[in-house]
Design an enzyme around this catalytic site. Structure first.
Site, PDB file in Angstrom:
ATOM      1  N   ASN A  52       0.865  -1.188   0.000  1.00 33.65           N
ATOM      2  CA  ASN A  52       0.000   0.000   0.000  1.00 33.65           C
ATOM      3  C   ASN A  52       0.896   1.231   0.000  1.00 33.65           C
ATOM      4  O   ASN A  52       2.111   1.112   0.143  1.00 33.65           O
ATOM      5  CB  ASN A  52      -0.969  -0.010   1.189  1.00 33.65           C
TER       6      ASN A  52
ATOM      7  N   GLY B  10      -2.413  -9.915   3.727  1.00 33.89           N
ATOM      8  CA  GLY B  10      -2.204 -10.593   2.446  1.00 33.89           C
ATOM      9  C   GLY B  10      -0.748 -10.899   2.155  1.00 33.89           C
ATOM     10  O   GLY B  10       0.033 -11.260   3.038  1.00 33.89           O
ATOM     11  N   VAL B  11      -0.372 -10.718   0.908  1.00 31.04           N
ATOM     12  CA  VAL B  11       0.988 -11.049   0.484  1.00 31.04           C
ATOM     13  C   VAL B  11       1.999 -10.090   1.126  1.00 31.04           C
ATOM     14  O   VAL B  11       3.127 -10.480   1.450  1.00 31.04           O
ATOM     15  CB  VAL B  11       1.074 -11.098  -1.063  1.00 31.04           C
ATOM     16  N   ASP B  12       1.591  -8.870   1.369  1.00 32.10           N
ATOM     17  CA  ASP B  12       2.437  -7.869   2.030  1.00 32.10           C
ATOM     18  C   ASP B  12       2.837  -8.366   3.427  1.00 32.10           C
ATOM     19  O   ASP B  12       4.026  -8.367   3.797  1.00 32.10           O
ATOM     20  CB  ASP B  12       1.630  -6.556   2.114  1.00 32.10           C
TER      21      ASP B  12
ATOM     22  N   SER C 267      -3.427  -6.511  -6.571  1.00 33.23           N
ATOM     23  CA  SER C 267      -4.765  -5.889  -6.413  1.00 33.23           C
ATOM     24  C   SER C 267      -5.930  -6.873  -6.338  1.00 33.23           C
ATOM     25  O   SER C 267      -7.063  -6.430  -6.145  1.00 33.23           O
ATOM     26  CB  SER C 267      -5.074  -4.873  -7.532  1.00 33.23           C
ATOM     27  N   THR C 268      -5.675  -8.180  -6.493  1.00 37.01           N
ATOM     28  CA  THR C 268      -6.817  -9.106  -6.595  1.00 37.01           C
ATOM     29  C   THR C 268      -7.291  -9.652  -5.245  1.00 37.01           C
ATOM     30  O   THR C 268      -8.200 -10.473  -5.196  1.00 37.01           O
ATOM     31  CB  THR C 268      -6.486 -10.319  -7.503  1.00 37.01           C
TER      32      THR C 268
ATOM     33  N   TYR D 286      -7.836  -5.473  -2.368  1.00 42.05           N
ATOM     34  CA  TYR D 286      -8.166  -4.348  -3.259  1.00 42.05           C
ATOM     35  C   TYR D 286      -9.249  -4.679  -4.291  1.00 42.05           C
ATOM     36  O   TYR D 286      -9.706  -3.802  -5.009  1.00 42.05           O
ATOM     37  CB  TYR D 286      -6.907  -3.814  -3.940  1.00 42.05           C
TER      38      TYR D 286
HETATM   39  N1  AR6 Z   1       1.928 -15.650  -1.974  1.00 43.66           N
HETATM   40  C1  AR6 Z   1       1.349 -15.405  -3.176  1.00 43.66           C
HETATM   41  N2  AR6 Z   1       0.165 -14.796  -3.316  1.00 43.66           N
HETATM   42  C2  AR6 Z   1      -0.470 -14.412  -2.181  1.00 43.66           C
HETATM   43  C3  AR6 Z   1       0.073 -14.614  -0.882  1.00 43.66           C
HETATM   44  C4  AR6 Z   1       1.332 -15.267  -0.805  1.00 43.66           C
HETATM   45  N3  AR6 Z   1       1.933 -15.498   0.365  1.00 43.66           N
HETATM   46  N4  AR6 Z   1      -0.813 -14.110   0.029  1.00 43.66           N
HETATM   47  C5  AR6 Z   1      -1.852 -13.621  -0.670  1.00 43.66           C
HETATM   48  N5  AR6 Z   1      -1.657 -13.811  -1.989  1.00 43.66           N
HETATM   49  P1  AR6 Z   1      -3.506  -8.945  -1.368  1.00 43.66           P
HETATM   50  P2  AR6 Z   1      -3.978  -6.416  -2.841  1.00 43.66           P
HETATM   51  C6  AR6 Z   1      -2.509 -13.414  -3.130  1.00 43.66           C
HETATM   52  O1  AR6 Z   1      -4.745  -8.753  -0.572  1.00 43.66           O
HETATM   53  O2  AR6 Z   1      -5.307  -6.901  -3.299  1.00 43.66           O
HETATM   54  C7  AR6 Z   1      -2.346  -5.553   1.997  1.00 43.66           C
HETATM   55  O3  AR6 Z   1      -2.856  -5.386   3.274  1.00 43.66           O
HETATM   56  C8  AR6 Z   1      -3.974 -13.198  -2.864  1.00 43.66           C
HETATM   57  O4  AR6 Z   1      -4.676 -14.444  -2.928  1.00 43.66           O
HETATM   58  O5  AR6 Z   1      -2.290  -9.421  -0.683  1.00 43.66           O
HETATM   59  O6  AR6 Z   1      -3.070  -5.783  -3.841  1.00 43.66           O
HETATM   60  C9  AR6 Z   1      -1.473  -4.395   1.554  1.00 43.66           C
HETATM   61  O7  AR6 Z   1      -0.782  -3.808   2.631  1.00 43.66           O
HETATM   62  C10 AR6 Z   1      -4.368 -12.263  -4.007  1.00 43.66           C
HETATM   63  O8  AR6 Z   1      -4.658 -13.002  -5.196  1.00 43.66           O
HETATM   64  O9  AR6 Z   1      -3.086  -7.568  -2.145  1.00 43.66           O
HETATM   65  C11 AR6 Z   1      -2.463  -3.455   0.956  1.00 43.66           C
HETATM   66  O10 AR6 Z   1      -3.067  -2.634   1.936  1.00 43.66           O
HETATM   67  C12 AR6 Z   1      -3.084 -11.464  -4.257  1.00 43.66           C
HETATM   68  O11 AR6 Z   1      -2.051 -12.144  -3.545  1.00 43.66           O
HETATM   69  C13 AR6 Z   1      -3.493  -4.361   0.338  1.00 43.66           C
HETATM   70  O12 AR6 Z   1      -3.427  -5.580   1.076  1.00 43.66           O
HETATM   71  C14 AR6 Z   1      -3.159 -10.031  -3.781  1.00 43.66           C
HETATM   72  O13 AR6 Z   1      -3.892  -9.951  -2.553  1.00 43.66           O
HETATM   73  C15 AR6 Z   1      -3.196  -4.665  -1.105  1.00 43.66           C
HETATM   74  O14 AR6 Z   1      -4.241  -5.414  -1.651  1.00 43.66           O
END
Ligand code: AR6
Length: 164
Positions: free
Chosen positions: A23, A31-33, A116-117, A120
């Site tokens: 973010n 999530g991934v972050d 973003s999936t 977001y």
């Molecule tokens: N490895 C691979 N993919 C993953 C993992 C992982 N360990 N964990 C989740 N995903 P998101 P955004 C996938 O929510 O939508 C955070 O709080 C997940 O299934 O991580 O860009 C940030 O700080 C999805 O398909 O990221 C921001 O505030 C994809 O990663 C916000 O979320 C992205 O999901 C960003 O939201």
């Protein structure tokens, strides 16, 4: 350029860079972050604090610390508001800027999550089309291997369809 789809936790990949769906504050999140910061350890957050943030659509690079990846490229995807608020252009910019950073740092392998999936809310199919087309269109000089890391089988199926 070789393009692969991989299913699992992106933090396990030993590549030159993994991309973080961050973010604008760059101070971690869910999530991934969250997974990347947990696996990299507190030094990653320290480096992110010195950067001071990243606007949506842009990207910055840091070390990988305890990750098997050498670097983390943090990019900030758009929040999905229905598609009429410039979301596609911003998501395209994320992929383009990550490729450009890899290029300027001489990196050869990079792994992307589906930016973003998650939280977001960007629809997976539309996001995967942008990811694949932007990466394929980038005339990169150094990157030889791109991995699309999908967290589950549903994501993997969408990427496979789009790549075909
Ligand atoms: N490895 C691979 N993919 C993953 C993992 C992982 N360990 N964990 C989740 N995903 P998101 P955004 C996938 O929510 O939508 C955070 O709080 C997940 O299934 O991580 O860009 C940030 O700080 C999805 O398909 O990221 C921001 O505030 C994809 O990663 C916000 O979320 C992205 O999901 C960003 O939201």
């Amino acid at each position: 350029m070789e393009i692969e789809i991989w299913t699992g936790d992106i933090t396990r990949l030993a590549v030159d860079a993994i991309v973080n769906a961050a973010n604008e504050r760059l101070l971690g999140g869910g999530g991934v972050d969250g997974a990347i910061h947990r696996a990299a350890g507190p030094d990653l957050l320290e480096e992110c604090r010195t950067i001071g943030g990243c606007p949506t659509g842009e990207a910055v690079i840091t070390g990988g610390y305890r990750l098997p990846a050498r670097h983390v490229i943090h990019t900030v995807g758009p929040v999905w508001h229905g598609g009429a608020q410039g979301e596609a252009a911003l998501l395209r910019a994320c992929y383009r800027n990550c490729m450009a950073l890899s290029d300027s740092h001489g990196l050869e392998s990079i792994a992307f999550p589906a930016i973003s999936t998650g939280v977001y809310g960007y629809p997976m199919r539309k996001a995967a089309e942008i990811a694949v087309s932007e990466v394929c269109a980038y005339a990169d000089k150094t990157v030889r291997r791109v991995i699309f890391a999908c967290f589950d089988e549903a994501g993997t199926a969408v990427y496979s369809e789009v790549l075909q």
